[in-house]
Design a protein around this motif. Structure first.
Motif, PDB file in Angstrom:
ATOM      1  N   ASN A 203       0.821  -1.203   0.000  1.00  0.00           N
ATOM      2  CA  ASN A 203       0.000   0.000   0.000  1.00  0.00           C
ATOM      3  C   ASN A 203       0.862   1.262   0.000  1.00  0.00           C
ATOM      4  O   ASN A 203       1.627   1.479   0.925  1.00  0.00           O
ATOM      5  CB  ASN A 203      -0.903  -0.025   1.233  1.00  0.00           C
ATOM      6  CG  ASN A 203      -1.783   1.189   1.345  1.00  0.00           C
ATOM      7  OD1 ASN A 203      -1.927   1.975   0.419  1.00  0.00           O
ATOM      8  ND2 ASN A 203      -2.381   1.355   2.508  1.00  0.00           N
TER       9      ASN A 203
ATOM     10  N   SER B 151     -11.072  -9.321  14.136  1.00  0.00           N
ATOM     11  CA  SER B 151      -9.690  -9.107  14.575  1.00  0.00           C
ATOM     12  C   SER B 151      -9.091 -10.315  15.286  1.00  0.00           C
ATOM     13  O   SER B 151      -7.872 -10.432  15.372  1.00  0.00           O
ATOM     14  CB  SER B 151      -9.607  -7.900  15.505  1.00  0.00           C
ATOM     15  OG  SER B 151      -9.910  -6.729  14.788  1.00  0.00           O
TER      16      SER B 151
ATOM     17  N   GLY C 243      -8.384 -12.615  11.859  1.00  0.00           N
ATOM     18  CA  GLY C 243      -7.993 -11.922  10.636  1.00  0.00           C
ATOM     19  C   GLY C 243      -8.440 -12.608   9.359  1.00  0.00           C
ATOM     20  O   GLY C 243      -8.046 -12.189   8.273  1.00  0.00           O
TER      21      GLY C 243
ATOM     22  N   TYR D 150     -11.791  -4.919  11.726  1.00  0.00           N
ATOM     23  CA  TYR D 150     -11.067  -3.941  10.910  1.00  0.00           C
ATOM     24  C   TYR D 150     -11.476  -4.167   9.469  1.00  0.00           C
ATOM     25  O   TYR D 150     -11.936  -5.248   9.094  1.00  0.00           O
ATOM     26  CB  TYR D 150      -9.544  -4.055  11.074  1.00  0.00           C
ATOM     27  CG  TYR D 150      -8.966  -5.360  10.598  1.00  0.00           C
ATOM     28  CD1 TYR D 150      -8.498  -5.494   9.286  1.00  0.00           C
ATOM     29  CD2 TYR D 150      -8.882  -6.463  11.431  1.00  0.00           C
ATOM     30  CE1 TYR D 150      -7.963  -6.699   8.845  1.00  0.00           C
ATOM     31  CE2 TYR D 150      -8.348  -7.655  10.995  1.00  0.00           C
ATOM     32  CZ  TYR D 150      -7.893  -7.772   9.697  1.00  0.00           C
ATOM     33  OH  TYR D 150      -7.374  -8.957   9.261  1.00  0.00           O
TER      34      TYR D 150
ATOM     35  N   LYS E  35     -10.404  -4.177   5.375  1.00  0.00           N
ATOM     36  CA  LYS E  35      -9.232  -4.426   4.537  1.00  0.00           C
ATOM     37  C   LYS E  35      -9.672  -4.327   3.081  1.00  0.00           C
ATOM     38  O   LYS E  35     -10.768  -4.777   2.730  1.00  0.00           O
ATOM     39  CB  LYS E  35      -8.652  -5.811   4.837  1.00  0.00           C
ATOM     40  CG  LYS E  35      -7.324  -6.077   4.166  1.00  0.00           C
ATOM     41  CD  LYS E  35      -6.734  -7.384   4.673  1.00  0.00           C
ATOM     42  CE  LYS E  35      -5.397  -7.653   4.030  1.00  0.00           C
ATOM     43  NZ  LYS E  35      -4.827  -8.922   4.487  1.00  0.00           N
TER      44      LYS E  35
ATOM     45  N   THR F 183      -8.266  -3.996  -1.327  1.00  0.00           N
ATOM     46  CA  THR F 183      -7.296  -4.038  -2.408  1.00  0.00           C
ATOM     47  C   THR F 183      -7.823  -3.113  -3.488  1.00  0.00           C
ATOM     48  O   THR F 183      -9.030  -3.095  -3.743  1.00  0.00           O
ATOM     49  CB  THR F 183      -7.150  -5.468  -2.974  1.00  0.00           C
ATOM     50  OG1 THR F 183      -6.677  -6.327  -1.929  1.00  0.00           O
ATOM     51  CG2 THR F 183      -6.177  -5.520  -4.143  1.00  0.00           C
TER      52      THR F 183
ATOM     53  N   ASP G 209      -3.274  -4.888   1.106  1.00  0.00           N
ATOM     54  CA  ASP G 209      -3.021  -4.628   2.522  1.00  0.00           C
ATOM     55  C   ASP G 209      -3.373  -3.207   2.930  1.00  0.00           C
ATOM     56  O   ASP G 209      -2.666  -2.566   3.700  1.00  0.00           O
ATOM     57  CB  ASP G 209      -1.569  -4.956   2.889  1.00  0.00           C
ATOM     58  CG  ASP G 209      -1.325  -6.449   2.868  1.00  0.00           C
ATOM     59  OD1 ASP G 209      -2.260  -7.210   3.204  1.00  0.00           O
ATOM     60  OD2 ASP G 209      -0.219  -6.864   2.513  1.00  0.00           O
TER      61      ASP G 209
ATOM     62  N   VAL H 167      -5.517  -1.301   5.174  1.00  0.00           N
ATOM     63  CA  VAL H 167      -6.170  -1.740   6.396  1.00  0.00           C
ATOM     64  C   VAL H 167      -6.574  -0.532   7.256  1.00  0.00           C
ATOM     65  O   VAL H 167      -5.796   0.401   7.405  1.00  0.00           O
ATOM     66  CB  VAL H 167      -5.226  -2.656   7.208  1.00  0.00           C
ATOM     67  CG1 VAL H 167      -5.880  -3.149   8.482  1.00  0.00           C
ATOM     68  CG2 VAL H 167      -4.772  -3.844   6.354  1.00  0.00           C
ATOM     69  N   SER H 168      -7.774  -0.602   7.804  1.00  0.00           N
ATOM     70  CA  SER H 168      -8.224   0.429   8.740  1.00  0.00           C
ATOM     71  C   SER H 168      -7.715   0.092  10.131  1.00  0.00           C
ATOM     72  O   SER H 168      -7.175  -0.998  10.366  1.00  0.00           O
ATOM     73  CB  SER H 168      -9.747   0.484   8.778  1.00  0.00           C
ATOM     74  OG  SER H 168     -10.278  -0.639   9.483  1.00  0.00           O
TER      75      SER H 168
END
Length: 151
Positions: free
Chosen positions: A40, A77, A80, A128, A130, A132, A143, A145-146
């Motif tokens: 990212n 979380s 994942g 979270y 995620k 792309t 990747d 990601v928040s």
């Protein structure tokens, strides 16, 4: 004749998925273009405090850049890997639900600088987001990601 078959296959491969990521991209967020997914370079995912349990989730491009394709999901979380929550049907013409409502992808290839979505999760779950993004067919960033938060 064989040459025409090869050319036809290659053309089909190059223009694949203008209407969004395939269902097989669910979970791993791979657009399956055959190109390497790069780290990212500055795309972000922001989310707002809920309004009646519904979060506004925004995928943003870095300043002076855009993207043509995307896939986004929320993950538990704890491991994942488990997707959680449901996105609402998008209001705009540029995205659609996939992954049984647990993900959203693009529906056209027009450049976007951001996309705003609605998501609702199960209270007490730590999650979270995620994503792309695809800038060009062979320029893919993953990747994204928040931060983690508890619904």
């Amino acid at each position: 004749m064989f040459r025409y078959l090869i050319v036809g296959f290659c053309v089909g491969y190059v223009i694949a998925y203008p209407e969004g990521a395939p269902e097989s991209a669910c979970g791993n967020l791979s657009p399956q273009h055959g190109a390497d997914v790069k780290p990212n370079p500055g795309y972000t995912i922001a989310y707002s405090q809920p309004n009646n349990g519904v979060y506004t989730v925004t995928l943003n491009a870095p300043r002076n850049t855009s993207f043509k394709g995307f896939i986004i999901q929320a993950f538990d979380s704890r491991d994942g890997k488990t997707t959680v929550g449901q996105f609402a049907a998008p209001n705009g013409p540029h995205s659609k639900l996939i992954c049984n409502g647990a993900g959203v992808t693009h529906t056209e290839r027009n450049p976007l600088t951001s996309v705003q979505l609605q998501w609702q999760g199960t209270p007490g779950t730590k999650v979270y987001f995620k994503a792309t993004v695809v800038v060009k067919y062979d320029e893919i960033y993953g990747d994204i990601v928040s931060g983690e938060f508890t619904v």
